[in-house]
Design an enzyme around this catalytic site. Structure first.
Site, PDB file in Angstrom:
ATOM      1  N   CYS A 108       0.969  -1.629   0.320  1.00 13.30           N
ATOM      2  CA  CYS A 108      -0.236   0.214  -0.393  1.00 13.30           C
ATOM      3  C   CYS A 108       0.945   1.445   0.351  1.00 13.30           C
ATOM      4  CB  CYS A 108      -1.082  -0.247   1.475  1.00 13.30           C
ATOM      5  SG  CYS A 108      -1.318   1.556   1.977  1.00 13.30           S
ATOM      6  N   GLU A 143       8.946   0.963 -11.855  1.00 16.19           N
ATOM      7  CA  GLU A 143       7.726   1.428 -12.987  1.00 16.19           C
ATOM      8  C   GLU A 143       6.353   1.612 -11.857  1.00 16.19           C
ATOM      9  OE1 GLU A 143       7.326  -1.683 -15.533  1.00 16.19           O
ATOM     10  OE2 GLU A 143       8.005  -0.552 -16.811  1.00 16.19           O
ATOM     11  N   CYS A 151      -5.234   2.421  -3.690  1.00  9.52           N
ATOM     12  CA  CYS A 151      -4.790   1.239  -3.104  1.00  9.52           C
ATOM     13  C   CYS A 151      -5.827   1.792  -1.602  1.00  9.52           C
ATOM     14  CB  CYS A 151      -3.842   0.965  -2.120  1.00  9.52           C
ATOM     15  SG  CYS A 151      -3.921  -0.484  -0.704  1.00  9.52           S
ATOM     16  N   GLU A 300      13.672   0.639 -20.097  1.00  5.26           N
ATOM     17  CA  GLU A 300      13.811  -0.745 -20.741  1.00  5.26           C
ATOM     18  C   GLU A 300      12.305  -0.971 -22.736  1.00  5.26           C
ATOM     19  OE1 GLU A 300      11.216  -2.805 -18.028  1.00  5.26           O
ATOM     20  OE2 GLU A 300      11.927  -2.221 -16.376  1.00  5.26           O
ATOM     21  N   LYS A 349      10.190 -15.596 -17.708  1.00  8.89           N
ATOM     22  CA  LYS A 349      11.239 -16.909 -18.251  1.00  8.89           C
ATOM     23  C   LYS A 349      10.969 -17.022 -19.571  1.00  8.89           C
ATOM     24  CE  LYS A 349       8.450 -21.052 -16.857  1.00  8.89           C
ATOM     25  NZ  LYS A 349       7.826 -20.168 -15.931  1.00  8.89           N
ATOM     26  N   HIS A 351      10.030 -14.358 -21.347  1.00 10.09           N
ATOM     27  CA  HIS A 351      10.486 -12.722 -22.144  1.00 10.09           C
ATOM     28  C   HIS A 351      12.077 -12.346 -22.657  1.00 10.09           C
ATOM     29  CE1 HIS A 351      11.023  -8.678 -21.534  1.00 10.09           C
ATOM     30  NE2 HIS A 351       9.738  -8.285 -21.040  1.00 10.09           N
TER      31      HIS A 351
HETATM   32  C1  GLA Z   1       9.018  -3.662 -17.124  1.00  8.49           C
HETATM   33  C2  GLA Z   1       9.518  -4.059 -15.476  1.00  8.49           C
HETATM   34  C3  GLA Z   1      10.092  -4.798 -15.452  1.00  8.49           C
HETATM   35  C4  GLA Z   1       9.750  -6.764 -16.264  1.00  8.49           C
HETATM   36  C5  GLA Z   1       9.321  -6.116 -17.719  1.00  8.49           C
HETATM   37  C6  GLA Z   1       8.834  -6.722 -18.499  1.00  8.49           C
HETATM   38  O1  GLA Z   1       8.866  -2.772 -17.688  1.00  8.49           O
HETATM   39  O2  GLA Z   1       9.887  -2.868 -14.719  1.00  8.49           O
HETATM   40  O3  GLA Z   1      11.125  -5.247 -14.143  1.00  8.49           O
HETATM   41  O4  GLA Z   1       8.764  -6.882 -15.446  1.00  8.49           O
HETATM   42  O5  GLA Z   1       8.161  -4.260 -17.461  1.00  8.49           O
HETATM   43  O6  GLA Z   1       8.390  -6.217 -19.791  1.00  8.49           O
END
Ligand code: GLA
Length: 655
Positions: A108, A143, A151, A300, A349, A351
């Site tokens: 939370c 993220e 929440c 990312e 796994k 990904h």
């Molecule tokens: C998000 C997360 C990562 C991973 C990717 C997979 O961006 O920050 O930890 O889970 O997604 O796409």
């Protein structure tokens, strides 16, 4: 230097693998990895009991190989012991369901217990690694709001009440702001107020709007708590947290950007979608504008497939390279990936990763290595900036309010943005996606797609912009309510009537899939009854109840022009309209005569600039350069006056 690398989770692997990792990183030109993001349970296996020895060795190895660390504060996912000892730290949904450990991010955001444990850990990390030579960047959390956006638990409820007291001071203020005389909702005591939990019918929209603001603040407070700790130890190390791509509704990136030293974004366009790069482009134009054009970090992206869609397309050869360069072309100083080595176990796994299950002797890793080499050769791009003549206005409070319940029609703001952005992208025009309080004076054209919630001050700024010579395009259902979701009375859109030279009397949303003819095109989604008050009617509806009434208007105001769209023109008509508006505003493409499917941007630094050309199409494309230039990627010594890009080809021309 351009950053190249990705998320690195060495805790998932035995130590001998780390040596191979750093060797391969050096081979691939990796210079930055985000490390420790999900390591909390490994470094603090029991409350207050730390095991940092292994992590010391990881960072030492990285530093030894010349790889920098985007060092995570490790608080993105609490270890199971936190929930076992303090179940009240678990988040709760609007319907009362608790979210349990077993996935990630089960905390939370308002929980003082979670925050206290997080802060204690971050303090240890900052103290231990603040002077480590690998440390290049702080990566706070991960993220925020990815899984737990809001929440509704009792802890959050109490925090919400505190937040409301600070906002309104007294209950009279709150009752007025929430229009609580409606449906017998008047509050006589603060303790009667709840978060907008599941109710028999529509929950008060102003209450929901404030809860969205509060929830964003609660997440931001978690971030700021950790940021302040690391800044105390390392005032000179930049701080970021990665936004979820491409635009994430719960988190107001514009507000958060002001709290960071550099913004970063995670981007996962769908390789099955032939227009995915356009959607991505919108996100990149936003994240760049969020800090006034400062270079940002692509934190990312997937080297190939993700594992969280229903069907996960691999990136065909060339796409990983093309989309990495796209981010750089749109102002990023980093092309980073999730993740370095493909996991053997756990939920991710399947990904893709820079080092795939197939190992380094694979197409995937060879492509990674090739990209690393290319980026390494273009260090001069780092720090250069883009310039845009056109701005599109986006606002989070508007987003929350617009997509609430009981509107004349369900409107999807991102879809609306796309309808306005795509014709500009396709016309090779550079765009900034800016907040409603941005300084608009430098833009030749400002587009306001669907700014339902518009405060008086913001309306005044749009009006002054036109008065001073700006060109403004406003689409329907804009300027309807104030910050409390209360209608601006006096005829829609009251605060913009003067600048637009019209009033809207009645909304006529179109049935699903329906359309409305107007002179020179067809409208979708919406139509409405417009009364011109000085605006010139550029196109009128034809047929139906609105026959002959304005569909598109133009109003010369001050020394500028304000256009109004009472419907959503279909793509071709929208393109034609925006081309015409741009011509009047003098907002041209990056380069004249660009073939379809080729994206072009210019990044400029002191004394030099780079023209990026990216062929998103399936056919080769030839671009005539305004002056001869060398393509730094293929033939840096030979200036050419035309460049032919293969499908998915990229050229970077130095000028
Ligand atoms: C998000 C997360 C990562 C991973 C990717 C997979 O961006 O920050 O930890 O889970 O997604 O796409």
């Amino acid at each position: 230097m351009l950053w190249f690398g990705g998320d690195y989770n060495p805790e998932q692997w035995p130590e001998p693998v780390w040596d191979e990792d750093v060797r391969l990183m050096a081979e691939a030109g990796v210079n930055l990895v985000s490390v420790g993001i999900f390591a909390w349970a490994t470094v603090e296996p029991r409350p207050g009991e730390y095991d940092f020895g292994w992590f010391d060795r990881v960072l030492d190895k990285l530093a030894g190989a010349g790889v920098g660390a985007s060092l995570a504060t490790m608080t993105a996912s609490p270890p199971p012991w936190l929930a076992a000892r303090h179940p009240e730290t678990l988040p709760q949904r609007a319907d009362g369901v608790r979210l349990w450990p077993g996935g990630r991010q089960q905390y939370c955001p308002s929980s003082p217990v979670y925050r206290e444990h997080a802060a204690r850990l971050v303090e240890r990390i900052a103290e231990r690694y603040g002077a480590h030579p690998a440390l290049k960047l702080w990566h706070i959390g991960n993220e925020y709001g990815c899984h737990v956006r809001q929440c509704w638990c009792d802890v959050s409820a109490a925090d919400f009440r505190r937040w409301l007291r600070e906002r309104y001071g007294d209950l009279d203020g709150l009752n007025a702001a929430w229009s609580t005389t409606f449906w017998s909702q008047r509050y006589g005591d603060w303790d009667e107020i709840q978060p907008p939990r599941t109710a028999p019918t529509f929950v008060n929209p102003a209450q929901k709007l404030d809860f969205a603001r509060f929830s964003d603040d609660a997440l931001l407070a978690c971030y700021a708590l950790e940021r302040d700790i690391v800044r105390r130890y390392t005032p000179d190390v930049p701080v970021t947290t990665n936004f979820i791509g491409l635009v994430h509704k719960p988190v107001d990136s514009f507000r958060w950007a002001r709290e960071q030293d550099v913004v970063s974004l995670d981007s996962y366009p769908d390789p099955y979608d032939p227009r995915a790069h356009v959607e991505a482009a919108f996100g990149y134009d936003l994240v760049r504008a969020a800090r006034g054009g400062q270079p940002w970090l692509l934190m990312e992206q997937a080297p190939s497939a993700v594992n969280w869609r229903e069907r996960n397309a691999p990136k065909p050869p060339g796409v990983m390279r093309l989309w990495s360069w796209q981010a750089i072309a749109q102002g990023a100083d980093a092309a980073l990936f999730f993740q370095w080595r493909q996991a053997a176990g756990g939920a991710e796994k399947f990904h893709s990763a820079m080092v795939p299950h197939a190992g380094p002797d694979s197409r995937g890793f060879r492509d990674v290595r090739a990209l690393g080499a290319e980026l390494g050769g273009l260090a001069g791009v780092a720090g250069t900036r883009l310039r845009a003549d056109v701005a599109i206005v986006h606002d989070w409070a508007n987003w929350w309010a617009l997509e609430s319940d009981a509107r004349p029609a369900v409107l999807d703001l991102l879809e609306t943005h796309r309808a306005h952005y795509e014709p500009l992208f396709d016309a090779h025009v550079s765009v900034d996606v800016v907040p409603v309080d941005a300084d608009l004076s430098g833009y030749k054209l400002v587009v306001v797609p669907n700014l339902y919630l518009l405060a008086d001050g913001a309306a005044q700024r749009l009006t002054s912009y036109v008065e001073g010579g700006g060109h403004l395009v406003v689409s329907f259902f804009t300027g309807i309510v104030d910050e409390c979701d209360r209608v601006h009375l006096g005829g829609y859109p009251a605060p913009l009537r003067r600048v637009l030279g019209l009033a809207v009397e009645e909304f006529h949303p179109l049935p699903p899939g329906g359309s409305a003819e107007f002179d020179g095109g067809r409208g979708t989604v919406w139509s409405e009854w417009v009364e011109p008050e000085g605006a010139e009617v550029v196109a009128a509806f034809r047929g139906g109840a609105l026959d002959g009434r304005p569909a598109i208007t133009r109003h010369a105001y001050g020394t500028g022009v304000a256009w109004y769209l009472a419907t959503r023109p279909e793509p071709a008509a929208m393109r034609a309209l925006l081309d015409r508006v741009r011509a009047g505003a003098g907002a041209g493409p990056v380069l004249a005569g660009l073939p379809e499917g080729v994206q072009a941007t210019v990044r400029t630094g002191p004394g030099h600039s780079y023209l990026f050309l990216l062929n998103h199409g399936a056919e080769p494309a030839t671009v005539n350069l305004p002056e001869p230039g060398a393509d730094l990627l293929t033939d840096p010594e030979r200036p050419q006056s035309t460049v032919t890009l293969p499908p998915r080809g990229v050229a970077v021309i130095r000028r």
